[in-house]
Design an enzyme around this catalytic site. Structure first.
Site, PDB file in Angstrom:
ATOM      1  N   THR A 164       0.824  -1.211   0.000  1.00  0.00           N
ATOM      2  CA  THR A 164       0.000   0.000   0.000  1.00  0.00           C
ATOM      3  C   THR A 164       0.857   1.259   0.000  1.00  0.00           C
ATOM      4  O   THR A 164       0.667   2.158  -0.817  1.00  0.00           O
ATOM      5  CB  THR A 164      -0.871  -0.006   1.275  1.00  0.00           C
TER       6      THR A 164
ATOM      7  N   VAL B 159       4.618   7.707  12.653  1.00  0.00           N
ATOM      8  CA  VAL B 159       3.623   8.275  13.584  1.00  0.00           C
ATOM      9  C   VAL B 159       2.745   9.272  12.843  1.00  0.00           C
ATOM     10  O   VAL B 159       3.233  10.206  12.219  1.00  0.00           O
ATOM     11  CB  VAL B 159       4.313   9.007  14.767  1.00  0.00           C
TER      12      VAL B 159
ATOM     13  N   GLY C  13       0.853   8.941  10.186  1.00  0.00           N
ATOM     14  CA  GLY C  13       0.716   8.824   8.731  1.00  0.00           C
ATOM     15  C   GLY C  13       1.216  10.061   8.003  1.00  0.00           C
ATOM     16  O   GLY C  13       2.394  10.402   8.076  1.00  0.00           O
TER      17      GLY C  13
ATOM     18  N   ILE D  66       0.647  13.189   8.567  1.00  0.00           N
ATOM     19  CA  ILE D  66       0.837  14.438   9.333  1.00  0.00           C
ATOM     20  C   ILE D  66       2.311  14.545   9.726  1.00  0.00           C
ATOM     21  O   ILE D  66       2.844  13.613  10.335  1.00  0.00           O
ATOM     22  CB  ILE D  66      -0.010  14.442  10.628  1.00  0.00           C
TER      23      ILE D  66
ATOM     24  N   GLU E 250      -5.077  -2.845  10.884  1.00  0.00           N
ATOM     25  CA  GLU E 250      -3.861  -3.569  10.543  1.00  0.00           C
ATOM     26  C   GLU E 250      -4.256  -5.011  10.205  1.00  0.00           C
ATOM     27  O   GLU E 250      -5.356  -5.460  10.527  1.00  0.00           O
ATOM     28  CB  GLU E 250      -2.919  -3.609  11.745  1.00  0.00           C
TER      29      GLU E 250
ATOM     30  N   ASP F 167      -0.731  -0.526  18.742  1.00  0.00           N
ATOM     31  CA  ASP F 167      -0.269   0.359  17.660  1.00  0.00           C
ATOM     32  C   ASP F 167      -0.057   1.784  18.212  1.00  0.00           C
ATOM     33  O   ASP F 167       0.973   2.413  17.954  1.00  0.00           O
ATOM     34  CB  ASP F 167      -1.337   0.348  16.553  1.00  0.00           C
TER      35      ASP F 167
ATOM     36  N   LYS G  24       3.522   4.054  18.731  1.00  0.00           N
ATOM     37  CA  LYS G  24       3.686   5.419  18.215  1.00  0.00           C
ATOM     38  C   LYS G  24       3.996   6.384  19.360  1.00  0.00           C
ATOM     39  O   LYS G  24       4.819   7.294  19.222  1.00  0.00           O
ATOM     40  CB  LYS G  24       2.421   5.852  17.470  1.00  0.00           C
TER      41      LYS G  24
HETATM   42  N1  HSE Z   1      -3.471   0.875  11.758  1.00  0.00           N
HETATM   43  C1  HSE Z   1      -3.020   2.204  11.940  1.00  0.00           C
HETATM   44  C2  HSE Z   1      -4.206   3.035  12.393  1.00  0.00           C
HETATM   45  C3  HSE Z   1      -2.479   2.853  10.710  1.00  0.00           C
HETATM   46  O1  HSE Z   1      -5.317   2.521  12.446  1.00  0.00           O
HETATM   47  O2  HSE Z   1      -4.010   4.198  12.695  1.00  0.00           O
HETATM   48  C4  HSE Z   1      -1.038   2.588  10.472  1.00  0.00           C
HETATM   49  O3  HSE Z   1      -0.250   3.147  11.473  1.00  0.00           O
END
Ligand code: HSE
Length: 435
Positions: free
Chosen positions: A15, A134, A136, A138, A192, A203, A207
């Site tokens: 992706t 961290v 995405g 931003i 994910e 997750d 981060k």
């Molecule tokens: N799975 C993550 C989220 C995205 O839902 O924010 C990738 O870091």
């Protein structure tokens, strides 16, 4: 004479990799103007080079032997986008060993092995960038590492798991149960591969570990962060939250107090008119409170092919500019000298003081509320509101209590004691409140 291009190799074409390919080819001229030299993707390393792909990538670019990209002296930047930890770590170390700069979007890799990789980058005198790890798209890390570098961070409040935020938003807006909202998130491709990382808060904790490492110049394993996910939040809790003027969000929180760092990820009630409460669906936001800048909010898309690729390309540009200027390590990966990193002094969760929302699931009979309040008062927990909806004698009912500031340690003791009472038919729900 035409400027010589900077050649890069990508590992992985999923992706994010596809998004990076798209940006680097579609914005070629724009990037050349901004960097001063063109960027060229020389190699894309994938497991199956013959596999049919939607992108028009020349077959001659595709390799399956990752080693060949490390051995190519023309390659200056390796972009790791394969995910996972063990193999990805090997590739990043190999790339650095072969004097390549590295960009990765891999939050688990940085959270688990950051320190080792930063040392390796230092030794190789090469850059290691990970903006996409961290938030995405931003530019959270760049803002923290550079724009806010003159500040001590009093606190960080972050919505950094888009899947959890999407699920909570759907539950509230569509009055849906958790399991239905999770299925929707999965069908839209937010979660994910293993959704437990999203919904259990792991997750977000990874981060947060990266944010804390950068904000405070410390090493902090994500496992040391108190982590709760959204699985135990029910639609009923969201409805009660609204009644009291709150929204429920999965927050990643860091606070720095007297040399210790509070680090926690958990569902949190926040005022419904606050900036973070306005962050809906899969969006992310990070609220920094710096001692000089005050509150600074960054908001946007925290996941998805193109936003994440945008962050990866931002890193490629930074490194390409450094290469052109003949410098490396212009900014250290965490913004501090790696030798100065020390283990974080994390404040034990027991020491937390917070306001709490408690939902007791009890049999509706005389004396129940009196017993609950007695246990709470014995542990110095002061009540600010009590709410009970419905009063079916002898039936099952939720009793909601909001507390004033109380000690987490006492709260946990009270819950254990209350859960042992014969009138309790299901475990008590606890949600911390941040005003
Ligand atoms: N799975 C993550 C989220 C995205 O839902 O924010 C990738 O870091």
């Amino acid at each position: 004479m035409k400027n010589k291009s900077i050649k890069i190799a990508m590992i992985g074409l999923g992706t994010v990799g596809s998004g990076v390919w798209k940006i680097l080819t579609q914005q070629r001229q724009l990037l050349e103007q901004r960097i001063g030299v063109p960027i060229e993707i020389k190699w894309v390393a994938v497991k199956s080079p013959r596999k049919k792909r939607p992108l028009a990538i020349p077959k001659t670019c595709m390799v399956s032997q990752i080693n060949s990209i490390f051995l190519d002296p023309e390659i200056q930047i390796v972009v790791e986008l394969m995910g996972g930890v063990t193999e990805a770590k090997e590739h990043v170390l190999q790339a650095l060993k072969h004097q390549k700069h590295v960009v990765t979007a891999n939050k688990a890799l940085i959270a688990e092995c950051g320190s080792e990789l930063f040392h390796a980058a230092r030794e190789a005198k090469r850059d290691l960038c990970f903006e996409a790890a961290v938030g995405g798209g931003i530019p959270v890390l760049r803002a923290l590492r550079e724009g806010l570098a003159g500040n001590h961070l009093n606190s960080i409040y972050a919505i950094i798991n888009g899947t959890s935020n999407f699920i909570l938003t759907e539950m509230f807006q569509q009055q849906m149960d958790f399991s239905v909202a999770l299925k929707k998130a999965q069908s839209l491709g937010f979660a994910e591969a293993d959704p437990s990382f999203d919904i259990q808060g792991i997750d977000a904790a990874q981060k947060l570990a990266i944010l804390i490492a950068m904000a405070y110049g410390v090493e902090i394993p994500a496992q040391n962060i108190h982590t709760e996910g959204i699985e135990s939040v029910s639609l009923l809790d969201l409805q009660y939250a609204q009644r009291f003027g709150y929204q429920v969000k999965l927050l990643a929180i860091a606070k720095s107090q007297q040399g210790k760092i509070q680090a926690r990820v958990h569902p949190t009630m926040i005022p419904e008119n606050s900036m973070l409460a306005a962050v809906q669906a899969e969006n992310n936001a990070v609220l920094f409170d710096g001692d000089f800048v005050g509150e600074t909010l960054l908001y946007g898309k925290g996941a998805g092919s193109e936003p994440t690729a945008s962050a990866v390309v931002g890193d490629i540009i930074e490194i390409a500019r450094n290469i052109k200027a003949g410098v490396s390590e212009a900014v250290a990966p965490l913004g501090v000298n790696v030798e100065s990193l020390r283990p974080a002094r994390i404040e034990p969760m027991d020491m937390l003081k917070s306001e709490y929302y408690l939902r007791f699931q009890v049999t509706d009979r005389p004396g129940v509320l009196a017993k609950i309040t007695q246990i709470l008062s014995q542990l110095q927990i002061s009540i600010s509101s009590v709410y009970q909806h419905g009063h079916e004698a002898g039936g099952k009912v939720s009793v909601v209590v909001l507390t004033h500031l109380a000690k987490e340690k006492n709260l946990q003791k009270a819950i254990i004691k209350i859960n042992q009472q014969s009138f309790v038919y299901a475990p008590t729900t606890l949600i911390r409140i941040e005003d």
